[in-house]
Write a protein that holds these residues in place. Structure first.
Motif, PDB file in Angstrom:
ATOM      1  N   PHE A 146      21.598  15.412  -2.999  1.00  0.00           N
ATOM      2  CA  PHE A 146      21.660  14.982  -4.388  1.00  0.00           C
ATOM      3  C   PHE A 146      20.299  15.110  -5.091  1.00  0.00           C
ATOM      4  CE2 PHE A 146      24.693  12.293  -2.003  1.00  0.00           C
ATOM      5  CZ  PHE A 146      25.865  12.783  -2.548  1.00  0.00           C
ATOM      6  N   GLY A 147      19.327  15.695  -4.416  1.00  0.00           N
ATOM      7  CA  GLY A 147      18.002  15.836  -5.007  1.00  0.00           C
ATOM      8  C   GLY A 147      17.132  14.613  -4.832  1.00  0.00           C
ATOM      9  N   MET A 148      17.539  13.686  -3.954  1.00  0.00           N
ATOM     10  CA  MET A 148      16.768  12.464  -3.719  1.00  0.00           C
ATOM     11  C   MET A 148      16.042  12.543  -2.387  1.00  0.00           C
ATOM     12  SD  MET A 148      19.185   9.345  -5.071  1.00  0.00           S
ATOM     13  CE  MET A 148      20.712   9.913  -4.325  1.00  0.00           C
ATOM     14  N   ASP A 149      14.895  11.881  -2.327  1.00  0.00           N
ATOM     15  CA  ASP A 149      14.132  11.837  -1.086  1.00  0.00           C
ATOM     16  C   ASP A 149      13.081  10.740  -1.202  1.00  0.00           C
ATOM     17  OD1 ASP A 149      13.344  12.435   1.436  1.00  0.00           O
ATOM     18  OD2 ASP A 149      12.243  14.272   0.912  1.00  0.00           O
ATOM     19  N   PHE A 150      12.637  10.224  -0.058  1.00  0.00           N
ATOM     20  CA  PHE A 150      11.551   9.250  -0.016  1.00  0.00           C
ATOM     21  C   PHE A 150      10.248   9.995   0.272  1.00  0.00           C
ATOM     22  CE2 PHE A 150      15.279   6.663   0.969  1.00  0.00           C
ATOM     23  CZ  PHE A 150      15.087   5.583   0.121  1.00  0.00           C
ATOM     24  N   VAL A 151       9.216   9.668  -0.495  1.00  0.00           N
ATOM     25  CA  VAL A 151       7.928  10.346  -0.355  1.00  0.00           C
ATOM     26  C   VAL A 151       6.865   9.344   0.070  1.00  0.00           C
ATOM     27  CG1 VAL A 151       8.487  12.139  -2.026  1.00  0.00           C
ATOM     28  CG2 VAL A 151       7.440  10.010  -2.818  1.00  0.00           C
ATOM     29  N   ALA A 152       5.766   9.874   0.617  1.00  0.00           N
ATOM     30  CA  ALA A 152       4.720   9.021   1.184  1.00  0.00           C
ATOM     31  C   ALA A 152       3.729   8.522   0.148  1.00  0.00           C
ATOM     32  CB  ALA A 152       3.973   9.781   2.283  1.00  0.00           C
ATOM     33  N   SER A 153       3.572   9.243  -0.950  1.00  0.00           N
ATOM     34  CA  SER A 153       2.565   8.875  -1.944  1.00  0.00           C
ATOM     35  C   SER A 153       3.223   8.479  -3.256  1.00  0.00           C
ATOM     36  CB  SER A 153       1.612  10.048  -2.202  1.00  0.00           C
ATOM     37  OG  SER A 153       0.771   9.775  -3.307  1.00  0.00           O
ATOM     38  N   PRO A 154       2.765   7.398  -3.884  1.00  0.00           N
ATOM     39  CA  PRO A 154       3.321   7.025  -5.198  1.00  0.00           C
ATOM     40  C   PRO A 154       3.028   8.078  -6.266  1.00  0.00           C
ATOM     41  CG  PRO A 154       1.393   5.679  -4.675  1.00  0.00           C
ATOM     42  CD  PRO A 154       1.743   6.434  -3.437  1.00  0.00           C
ATOM     43  N   ARG A 155       1.992   8.885  -6.076  1.00  0.00           N
ATOM     44  CA  ARG A 155       1.662   9.919  -7.060  1.00  0.00           C
ATOM     45  C   ARG A 155       2.681  11.059  -7.060  1.00  0.00           C
ATOM     46  NH1 ARG A 155      -3.201   8.554  -9.014  1.00  0.00           N
ATOM     47  NH2 ARG A 155      -4.589   7.314  -7.701  1.00  0.00           N
ATOM     48  N   HIS A 156       3.483  11.131  -6.008  1.00  0.00           N
ATOM     49  CA  HIS A 156       4.516  12.157  -5.922  1.00  0.00           C
ATOM     50  C   HIS A 156       5.897  11.604  -6.229  1.00  0.00           C
ATOM     51  CE1 HIS A 156       1.676  14.145  -2.754  1.00  0.00           C
ATOM     52  NE2 HIS A 156       1.226  14.302  -3.995  1.00  0.00           N
ATOM     53  N   ALA A 157       5.973  10.345  -6.626  1.00  0.00           N
ATOM     54  CA  ALA A 157       7.258   9.660  -6.766  1.00  0.00           C
ATOM     55  C   ALA A 157       7.698   9.574  -8.222  1.00  0.00           C
ATOM     56  CB  ALA A 157       7.172   8.258  -6.171  1.00  0.00           C
ATOM     57  N   ASP A 158       9.036   9.607  -8.410  1.00  0.00           N
ATOM     58  CA  ASP A 158       9.625   9.375  -9.731  1.00  0.00           C
ATOM     59  C   ASP A 158       9.974   7.907  -9.925  1.00  0.00           C
ATOM     60  OD1 ASP A 158       9.726  12.169 -10.481  1.00  0.00           O
ATOM     61  OD2 ASP A 158      11.333  12.358  -8.996  1.00  0.00           O
ATOM     62  N   GLY A 159      10.274   7.209  -8.824  1.00  0.00           N
ATOM     63  CA  GLY A 159      10.673   5.815  -8.914  1.00  0.00           C
ATOM     64  C   GLY A 159      10.171   5.021  -7.732  1.00  0.00           C
ATOM     65  N   LEU A 160      10.150   3.716  -7.893  1.00  0.00           N
ATOM     66  CA  LEU A 160       9.675   2.804  -6.851  1.00  0.00           C
ATOM     67  C   LEU A 160      10.838   1.966  -6.344  1.00  0.00           C
ATOM     68  CD1 LEU A 160       6.389   0.736  -6.968  1.00  0.00           C
ATOM     69  CD2 LEU A 160       8.513  -0.320  -6.191  1.00  0.00           C
ATOM     70  N   VAL A 161      11.077   1.993  -5.044  1.00  0.00           N
ATOM     71  CA  VAL A 161      12.118   1.179  -4.419  1.00  0.00           C
ATOM     72  C   VAL A 161      11.440   0.000  -3.727  1.00  0.00           C
ATOM     73  CG1 VAL A 161      13.957   1.102  -2.709  1.00  0.00           C
ATOM     74  CG2 VAL A 161      13.621   3.160  -4.082  1.00  0.00           C
ATOM     75  N   LEU A 162      11.776  -1.205  -4.180  1.00  0.00           N
ATOM     76  CA  LEU A 162      11.120  -2.412  -3.680  1.00  0.00           C
ATOM     77  C   LEU A 162      12.050  -3.220  -2.805  1.00  0.00           C
ATOM     78  CD1 LEU A 162       8.739  -4.457  -3.724  1.00  0.00           C
ATOM     79  CD2 LEU A 162       9.823  -5.462  -5.745  1.00  0.00           C
ATOM     80  N   THR A 163      11.558  -3.622  -1.643  1.00  0.00           N
ATOM     81  CA  THR A 163      12.276  -4.552  -0.771  1.00  0.00           C
ATOM     82  C   THR A 163      11.334  -5.715  -0.426  1.00  0.00           C
ATOM     83  OG1 THR A 163      11.586  -3.316   1.213  1.00  0.00           O
ATOM     84  CG2 THR A 163      13.733  -2.757   0.251  1.00  0.00           C
ATOM     85  N   GLY A 164      11.920  -6.865  -0.145  1.00  0.00           N
ATOM     86  CA  GLY A 164      11.107  -8.023   0.202  1.00  0.00           C
ATOM     87  C   GLY A 164      10.886  -8.957  -0.971  1.00  0.00           C
ATOM     88  N   PRO A 165      10.498 -10.200  -0.703  1.00  0.00           N
ATOM     89  CA  PRO A 165      10.389 -11.237  -1.744  1.00  0.00           C
ATOM     90  C   PRO A 165       9.103 -11.214  -2.563  1.00  0.00           C
ATOM     91  CG  PRO A 165       9.914 -12.174   0.409  1.00  0.00           C
ATOM     92  CD  PRO A 165      10.317 -10.753   0.668  1.00  0.00           C
ATOM     93  N   VAL A 166       8.194 -10.319  -2.285  1.00  0.00           N
ATOM     94  CA  VAL A 166       6.926 -10.168  -3.020  1.00  0.00           C
ATOM     95  C   VAL A 166       6.093 -11.458  -2.975  1.00  0.00           C
ATOM     96  CG1 VAL A 166       5.836  -9.244  -5.088  1.00  0.00           C
ATOM     97  CG2 VAL A 166       8.211  -8.683  -4.597  1.00  0.00           C
TER      98      VAL A 166
END
Length: 298
Positions: free
Chosen positions: A193-213
């Motif tokens: 679907f054109g989705m993937d997880f990347v290692a650097s935020p500079r290469h990312a379109d979106g941020l996926v957050l897990t955990g209570p922060v």
């Protein structure tokens, strides 16, 4: 090497047919909750608070029209359904929980619809509980998009067919992270679907957050988001990321600003995917609709 080749040949295709084909989930799967207004004693004004008393996260509150269940706080333990004297509260097998609006995660009493009396009852892929027929898709692929995720949605305009994600674990237990990792396997294969997880935020379109922060992870989260290129949407996955979950700041706590509250006090959230952890189908469904991809034509 040849043993691996022949084994893979005999296994044939392992990637699921979703979204062309609806998933087949076991009857014990706890999906979208439903509160039957006709059977709920709380909705009838009889003062029943059995479900409120057992909820470990305070996800259920009593409103004027009856109990309201916040999926953003719910850990889907099922205790509320077990103690309901009239079995008015049930967890269906509907995996579609995601929303771009926080308010849409709150479940309130509604009318029960018998699937045998509706056209949805003839759908072989429909969830097993008639209680959620109001959320089943009608004929037509685009109707699979729920009202809170319109056809001309944010993701379709901005990202088209590519969506690279940077995952941030803000003190998560590992459950949401593990089920997100599953999306990259041959079973779900989000790369198609054109989705993937990347290692650097500079290469990312979106941020996926897990955990209570919690306090010690807030600076890392903010720095990661700052490093991303615009528009840098945030996707909160799991009860902890949405509301703090089991680690939510208790009412009246001293130094509440130092305790875990989830994502929204610190970063704006564009997509909520509830669960503890969310099923991979729930996460994949939410991501696809956020991107505006037509169901059935990945």
């Amino acid at each position: 090497m040849w043993d691996i080749f022949f084994e893979r040949f005999w296994q044939k295709k392992r990637t699921v047919g979703f979204p062309d084909a609806f998933p087949s989930l076991p009857p014990r799967f706890r999906g979208r909750p439903f509160i039957d207004a006709a059977r709920c004693l709380g909705a009838a004004g009889e003062g029943c608070t059995a479900c409120l008393a057992v909820c470990p996260t305070g996800a259920i509150s009593l409103e004027r029209e009856g109990p309201a269940l916040d999926m953003g706080m719910c850990i889907f333990c099922g205790d509320c359904a077990k103690v309901c004297p009239k079995e008015a509260l049930v967890f269906t097998t509907d995996w579609r929980l995601s929303s771009t609006r926080r308010e849409a995660l709150i479940i309130r009493p509604s009318a029960y619809v018998d699937p045998a009396l509706t056209s949805e009852g003839k759908n072989a892929h429909a969830p097993q509980h008639g209680a959620v027929t109001q959320s089943l898709p009608e004929d037509g692929r685009r109707s699979f998009l729920l009202p809170e995720l319109p056809v001309d949605c944010f993701g379709e305009r901005i990202f088209a067919r590519s969506f690279r994600l940077r995952q941030v674990t803000a003190a998560g237990c590992g459950a949401c992270e593990a089920d997100l990792n599953v999306l990259s396997t041959v079973v779900f294969d989000i790369g198609r679907f054109g989705m993937d997880f990347v290692a650097s935020p500079r290469h990312a379109d979106g941020l996926v957050l897990t955990g209570p922060v919690p306090r010690n992870m807030r600076e890392a989260l903010l720095k990661c988001r700052i490093a991303m290129p615009a528009p840098k949407p945030v996707i909160a996955v799991g009860a902890c990321a949405i509301s703090g979950g089991l680690f939510k700041t208790p009412p009246g706590a001293v130094g509440g600003g130092q305790l875990a509250e989830g994502a929204e006090p610190h970063v704006p959230v564009d997509l909520f995917i509830p669960g503890c952890p969310p099923h991979p189908y729930t996460s994949l469904d939410g991501l696809l609709r956020f991107m505006g991809l037509t169901v059935g034509k990945p």
